[in-house]
Design an enzyme around this catalytic site. Structure first.
Site, short mmCIF file in Angstrom:
data_model
loop_
_atom_site.label_atom_id
_atom_site.label_comp_id
_atom_site.label_asym_id
_atom_site.label_seq_id
_atom_site.Cartn_x
_atom_site.Cartn_y
_atom_site.Cartn_z
N ILE A 1 -7.44 1.82 -11.53
CA ILE A 1 -6.53 1.37 -12.61
C ILE A 1 -7.26 0.38 -13.54
CG2 ILE A 1 -4.26 0.39 -13.17
CD1 ILE A 1 -3.34 1.15 -10.35
N GLY A 2 -8.03 -0.53 -12.92
CA GLY A 2 -8.75 -1.53 -13.72
C GLY A 2 -9.70 -0.87 -14.72
N THR B 1 2.80 -3.84 -6.56
CA THR B 1 3.29 -2.51 -6.19
C THR B 1 4.78 -2.50 -5.87
OG1 THR B 1 3.11 -0.87 -4.41
CG2 THR B 1 2.53 -3.09 -3.82
N ASP B 2 5.40 -1.34 -6.01
CA ASP B 2 6.81 -1.21 -5.62
C ASP B 2 6.97 -1.20 -4.10
OD1 ASP B 2 5.76 1.29 -5.08
OD2 ASP B 2 7.25 2.42 -6.22
N GLU B 3 5.84 -1.06 -3.36
CA GLU B 3 5.96 -0.99 -1.90
C GLU B 3 6.44 -2.30 -1.29
OE1 GLU B 3 3.01 1.02 0.29
OE2 GLU B 3 2.74 2.55 -1.24
N TYR C 1 -0.43 -3.20 4.28
CA TYR C 1 -0.76 -3.23 2.85
C TYR C 1 0.37 -3.88 2.05
CZ TYR C 1 -0.72 -1.59 -1.95
OH TYR C 1 -0.61 -1.54 -3.32
N LYS D 1 0.52 -7.42 -0.16
CA LYS D 1 0.85 -7.51 -1.59
C LYS D 1 2.09 -8.38 -1.80
CE LYS D 1 -0.89 -5.59 -4.69
NZ LYS D 1 -1.99 -6.06 -5.58
O1 DAU Z 1 3.90 2.93 -4.68
C1 DAU Z 1 2.71 2.37 -5.15
C2 DAU Z 1 1.65 2.56 -4.12
O2 DAU Z 1 1.31 3.93 -4.11
C3 DAU Z 1 0.42 1.72 -4.34
O3 DAU Z 1 0.75 0.38 -4.27
C4 DAU Z 1 -0.62 2.03 -3.27
O4 DAU Z 1 -1.79 1.29 -3.50
C5 DAU Z 1 -0.93 3.50 -3.32
O5 DAU Z 1 -1.86 3.82 -2.30
C6 DAU Z 1 0.33 4.32 -3.20
O6 DAU Z 1 0.82 4.28 -1.84
P1 DAU Z 1 1.28 5.59 -1.07
O7 DAU Z 1 1.13 5.38 0.37
O8 DAU Z 1 2.58 6.07 -1.57
O9 DAU Z 1 0.14 6.61 -1.64
P2 DAU Z 1 -0.64 7.81 -0.93
O10 DAU Z 1 -1.35 8.55 -2.01
O11 DAU Z 1 -1.43 7.37 0.23
O12 DAU Z 1 0.56 8.72 -0.38
C7 DAU Z 1 1.54 9.26 -1.22
C8 DAU Z 1 2.52 10.00 -0.35
O13 DAU Z 1 1.85 11.16 0.19
C9 DAU Z 1 2.99 9.22 0.84
O14 DAU Z 1 4.37 9.54 1.12
C10 DAU Z 1 2.12 9.69 2.00
C11 DAU Z 1 1.84 11.13 1.61
N1 DAU Z 1 0.51 11.65 2.04
C12 DAU Z 1 -0.60 10.91 1.72
C13 DAU Z 1 -1.84 11.35 2.09
C14 DAU Z 1 -3.08 10.53 1.75
C15 DAU Z 1 0.41 12.86 2.69
O15 DAU Z 1 1.42 13.54 2.95
N2 DAU Z 1 -0.83 13.28 3.06
C16 DAU Z 1 -1.97 12.57 2.81
O16 DAU Z 1 -3.08 13.02 3.19
#
Ligand code: DAU
Length: 347
Positions: free
Chosen positions: A12-13, A129-131, A154, A158
């Site tokens: 993002i940066g 983040t919204d998390e 995480y 945050k």
């Molecule tokens: O909501 C904002 C956040 O979104 C940011 O603050 C975080 O830094 C960012 O990593 C992201 O968090 P998520 O955990 O939602 O992102 P991720 O891409 O890891 O996963 C998105 C969704 O997909 C989540 O429900 C988990 C799922 N997933 C993720 C991965 C990596 C899968 O089903 N399979 C995967 O291999």
């Protein structure tokens, strides 16, 4: 104006710098980044020739280095992007998240407090983040009024960083603003995140690992829309306040993955790539649903996303398909050795 950006070599940066450095030749920009695994100098290569851009390798966990960078550059605006961001990694190595996200943020706040010494004219914008809000049920959306309820190491790190930002505003009057965004996607995102991971695996006929049943919902925000929102919050947002930023595209993960397989199959001249979809063990503590109510930033600042998810996804897929060298470099550890020898070890 002198603008300090932390974590400007990350996803993002670097999108932020790539847009605003060339657009603002009258502003000076300093990017301080420790160049961890998810950042890459290639992300900001095009800026290196510009006279208003500088880079310094700094680890925010080292207070003296942060202080030194601040004194030398004398910023009047700070955009704080630097963070460990991947939820799955935070489950394996929580302490690194405390170090970077909590200690790193507090060091930056404290260095700014000392350097600005009560001056109210600068702005410290912390990108969060919204998390931090936890997980939604079947309905509703996060807003600036939602209480904090983080679940992963995480999001807890945050949330802690956000609390310190507010504490520095309320206690010391530090001119702080906070943004909480949904899931970003776009070019140059490290391929640990859902969208780039699925794109690269689909390019190579590897399984597409979907956690659980793929029914968890995320809201997707194109990175350039996020950057525009951040600039507007810094310019016109109110001090001490929070702004939620979302893309207005909240759908179950399986739909995102199927959207990717469809576009990838078209580009590869295949009927379908859906056979690659593999349901795997769920993430522990997996938040069910995120969605964002963006009324505040829309009404106060007039911001709204300009890119549809379909446009953003197509652009993102095309970027990954035509940037194989970037992909190769970020995937191998080979560049990290070069970084250490070229920039020195971060301190
Ligand atoms: O909501 C904002 C956040 O979104 C940011 O603050 C975080 O830094 C960012 O990593 C992201 O968090 P998520 O955990 O939602 O992102 P991720 O891409 O890891 O996963 C998105 C969704 O997909 C989540 O429900 C988990 C799922 N997933 C993720 C991965 C990596 C899968 O089903 N399979 C995967 O291999």
């Amino acid at each position: 104006m002198r603008i300090l950006v932390t974590g400007g070599s990350g996803f993002i940066g670097s999108a932020f710098l790539s847009r605003f450095v060339p657009e603002n030749p009258h502003h000076e920009f300093l990017n301080i980044d420790k160049l961890s695994y998810a950042a890459h100098p290639l992300n900001t290569q095009a800026l290196e020739q510009l006279p208003n851009y500088c880079f310094e390798r700094v680890d925010l966990a080292h207070f003296a280095s942060v202080q030194r960078a601040l004194k030398k550059f004398a910023p009047d605006r700070v955009f704080h992007f630097a963070a460990e961001t991947h939820v799955d990694r935070s489950i394996r190595m929580p302490l690194e998240f405390v170090q970077s996200n909590v200690l790193g943020t507090v060091n930056l706040l404290e260095a700014c407090r000392q350097f600005w010494d009560g001056d109210q004219s600068p702005v410290f914008l912390s990108v969060s983040t919204d998390e931090v809000f936890g997980s939604l049920g079947d309905s509703g959306a996060f807003s600036e009024m939602t209480p904090y309820d983080p679940h992963s190491p995480y999001s807890a790190s945050k949330a802690s960083a956000d609390h310190f930002c507010r504490a520095y505003h309320d206690t010391f009057g530090l001119p702080v603003k906070i943004t909480n965004c949904s899931n970003n996607y776009g070019p140059r995102q490290f391929p640990e995140k859902l969208i780039p991971l699925m794109i690269l695996n689909a390019m190579e006929d590897k399984p597409l690992p979907v956690y659980g049943e793929g029914l968890n919902v995320r809201d997707w925000l194109f990175v350039d829309d996020h950057c525009e929102a951040l600039w507007q919050v810094a310019e016109r947002g109110k001090l001490g306040e929070t702004y939620c930023i979302g893309g207005g595209h909240d759908v179950p993960n399986i739909e995102i993955v199927k959207g990717i397989t469809k576009l990838m199959a078209e580009r590869r001249g295949l009927d379908s790539l859906d056979h690659l979809i593999t349901f795997v063990k769920d993430r522990p503590g997996h938040d069910f649903r995120y969605a964002i109510d963006t009324s505040k930033i829309k009404n106060e600042l007039g911001w709204q996303p300009s890119c549809t998810f379909e446009e953003g996804l197509a652009l993102t897929i095309d970027w990954y398909m035509s940037n194989e060298e970037w992909v190769r470099q970020v995937r191998t550890g080979e560049y990290q050795n070069w970084i250490d020898s070229h920039y020195g070890v971060a301190h």
